[in-house]
Enzyme design. Structure first.
Site, PDB file in Angstrom:
ATOM      1  N   ASP A 111       0.860  -1.189   0.000  1.00  0.00           N
ATOM      2  CA  ASP A 111       0.000   0.000   0.000  1.00  0.00           C
ATOM      3  C   ASP A 111       0.899   1.242   0.000  1.00  0.00           C
ATOM      4  O   ASP A 111       1.946   1.233   0.620  1.00  0.00           O
ATOM      5  CB  ASP A 111      -0.969   0.053   1.162  1.00  0.00           C
ATOM      6  CG  ASP A 111      -2.091  -0.980   1.007  1.00  0.00           C
ATOM      7  OD1 ASP A 111      -2.576  -1.148  -0.124  1.00  0.00           O
ATOM      8  OD2 ASP A 111      -2.444  -1.587   2.008  1.00  0.00           O
ATOM      9  N   THR A 112       0.401   2.339  -0.420  1.00  0.00           N
ATOM     10  CA  THR A 112       1.218   3.439  -0.890  1.00  0.00           C
ATOM     11  C   THR A 112       0.500   4.758  -0.656  1.00  0.00           C
ATOM     12  O   THR A 112      -0.712   4.779  -0.538  1.00  0.00           O
ATOM     13  CB  THR A 112       1.479   3.235  -2.400  1.00  0.00           C
ATOM     14  OG1 THR A 112       2.105   1.978  -2.581  1.00  0.00           O
ATOM     15  CG2 THR A 112       2.318   4.333  -2.998  1.00  0.00           C
TER      16      THR A 112
END
Length: 599
Positions: A402-403
């Site tokens: 996730d970013t």
């Protein structure tokens, strides 16, 4: 084009985080209570979107409204777009630790109006120099891949060095001023946003299911989950992170990579049996890289960073799709989605075969990005049927998580496209003693096949999913944008480009429109043969795709799942600049908590 689909057939396990987690009961009840009513009307634009934000002097678009506001505050204090981007990223590391933090890596593209060129920065970390391939295999035992949690997937955190590389070239304000807002919020607290609270819940559930894999979880629990997962509106504090930011602000990058922080990391890793050492931290350095651009049509060029990132996958998709005029069909038609999907599948077969750290591998970049190769790959697409099993191509030229994503623009015309991540979920589950951040688990993305370009090696950068993007139009800077979420990122970049160039959507509509996310096929973590890979994969579509389109795609041979919660379709932010007036238009992702702010 038919009615939007309202039912969801996909399981939560298909989400980007590694563990399934159900929607909280209260949220389920809320959704059920509002299911019988739809969106209101709009006097202009698509009924399912909202207006972009317009401003003349500066713009910020991030995944959290407070981070966007801090970026604007920095601009108004005389800071550059880079200063504001660093301030926003530091704030997001505190407020959105479910997607990023200084335990992870960073990539950026900067348009500099003074030199009139794009600059690319690869601030990704390397594997521990003291851990050999054989050491890793011994530690893994019978496992056939690197786990997503614990010390084995931990690599050097590159984000802080990335901040100082960017600041050294483009910064105006001091790092003390840049980090001051996030330090204040870390010490005094901030209210937790809704989507972030949801991801806190999912991450805690995932960690609890894999405590044995993590090993040491007391630090992470004390930092993030002392009273369970933080809830919406709850005031969250992280004084340890505030102290770490203070040390960085006062002592620079050396405080993180050569000072007390690095020594604390070394001691922590020795205590838990990890391989990361002080020497790994001290040896780390970022790399300025060349940005590559490929024209789609009508003078619009998509620009991305080279491997070890997956950015060139988006450019390969563009080179394939430029061979068909998608405008002959409606945007939500099966024909358009079929071509986009098959182009993705072809590009990702090459990603799995060739993309790796170029310091260790000879990557045929010129061939991969050539128009001729794109034409050859396009010829492999059957316009009427999904190919059950694409193969990697031969791009050689004859004779030779996730970013979080954020973007900021300032009054000079500088535009920053920045992406930063701990990879899967919040990261490895490991928080070093008293430092307030979690290590990334990016090393999970190495292959264990000794013959693979992406095979694990000491001091090597793993394959990277995070990619910032930029669009040039007629050789002028047009759009700084990105889209979070693993393999969704290159797919999302291309879909946004198509929405704007082929279908005339504005910058906000281009992000709000329903997306597709194809999963499956070979991966850079596989062996060279892709043993066990689902070569057809699954085509996940959002609820805005018409029912008849879904049925037609299934009839064409695609394995289609409909997903209604938005989780696996990324997080988009963008800024467009009018080349004549200099006015900015900003957009943020409806699937996240963010906001575009200008002045």
């Amino acid at each position: 084009m038919g009615k939007p689909i309202l039912a969801c057939a996909a399981a939560a396990a298909a989400a980007l985080i590694f563990a399934p987690a159900a929607i909280a009961p209260a949220q389920t009840e809320e959704v059920a209570a509002t299911a019988s009513i739809g969106a209101g009307g709009r006097p202009v634009g698509a009924a399912w979107s909202r207006s972009p934000v317009y401003a003349q002097n500066g713009m910020a678009a991030t995944a959290h409204p407070l981070a966007s506001q801090i970026a604007i505050d920095i601009l108004q204090a005389g800071g550059s777009a880079v200063d504001a981007a660093i301030a926003a990223n530091a704030t997001l590391g505190l407020m959105e630790p479910t997607g990023n933090g200084i335990g992870g890596d960073l990539f950026a593209i900067v348009w500099d109006p003074e030199t009139e060129r794009l600059y690319g920065l690869n601030a990704s970390g390397r594997s521990p120099m003291g851990q050999s391939y054989d050491d890793l295999r011994t530690a893994l035992g019978d496992a056939t891949s690197i786990p997503p949690l614990g010390h084995l997937p931990v690599s050097v955190p590159g984000a802080v060095d990335g901040w100082f590389e960017l600041h050294g070239r483009f910064g105006r304000l001091s790092m003390e001023d840049i980090l001051a807002p996030s330090i204040a919020y870390a010490e005094n607290g901030h209210p937790v946003a809704p989507v972030i609270a949801h991801y806190f819940q999912r991450n805690l559930a995932a960690f609890e299911q894999r405590l044995e894999m993590i090993g040491e979880f007391d630090n992470a629990r004390a930092t993030y989950f002392a009273d369970g997962a933080p809830e919406v509106g709850e005031i969250f504090r992280n004084p340890d992170l505030g102290a770490t930011y203070r040390a960085i602000a006062a002592g620079g990058r050396e405080a993180f990579y050569e000072g007390e922080i690095a020594r604390t990391i070394d001691a922590y890793m020795r205590r838990i049996g990890g391989a990361l050492r002080y020497e790994d931290m001290a040896a780390h350095e970022s790399e300025w890289v060349d940005v590559a651009c490929v024209e789609y049509r009508d003078g619009y060029e998509l620009c991305e960073l080279p491997p070890n990132s997956q950015g060139f996958a988006a450019l390969q998709m563009v080179n394939i799709l430029r061979n068909v005029d998608l405008r002959q069909w409606p945007r939500g038609s099966a024909e358009v989605l079929h071509y986009i999907t098959e182009a993705k599948r072809l590009a990702f077969e090459d990603v799995a075969r060739f993309y790796a750290d170029p310091a260790f591998s000879d990557i045929p970049i010129e061939g991969l990005l050539s128009q001729e190769y794109g034409q050859r790959r396009f010829a492999e697409i059957d316009p009427a049927r999904a190919n059950p099993a694409f193969q990697p191509g031969d791009p050689r030229i004859e004779g030779e998580g996730d970013t979080t994503y954020l973007t900021v623009a300032d009054s000079s015309g500088m535009m920053v496209s920045l992406i930063q991540s701990n990879y899967r979920g919040m990261g490895s589950g490991l928080v070093p003693d008293g430092l307030g951040f979690m290590f990334q688990d990016r090393g999970e993305l190495f292959s264990l096949d000794p013959d693979h370009p992406n095979v694990y090696a000491p001091g090597k950068r793993p394959f990277q999913t995070i990619i910032p993007a930029f669009v040039m139009h007629n050789d002028q800077p047009y759009m700084s944008f990105g889209l979070m979420g693993g393999s969704m990122q290159p797919q999302g970049h291309v879909q946004v480009l198509i929405n704007m160039v082929d279908y005339g959507m504005n910058v906000q509509e281009a992000g709000d429109a329903a997306r597709i996310n194809h999963g499956g096929g070979r991966a850079p973590t596989d062996d060279l043969e892709g043993t066990g890979a689902d070569l057809l994969g699954t085509l996940n579509v959002e609820a805005g795709i018409p029912e008849e389109t879904v049925e037609q795609l299934r009839a064409m041979g695609h394995n289609v799942e409909v997903v209604t919660n938005g989780i696996m379709f990324g997080g988009y932010q963008a800024i467009v600049r009018d080349p004549e007036t200099g006015v900015y238009a900003g957009a943020t992702e409806m699937r996240k908590d963010g906001q575009a702010v200008g002045y």
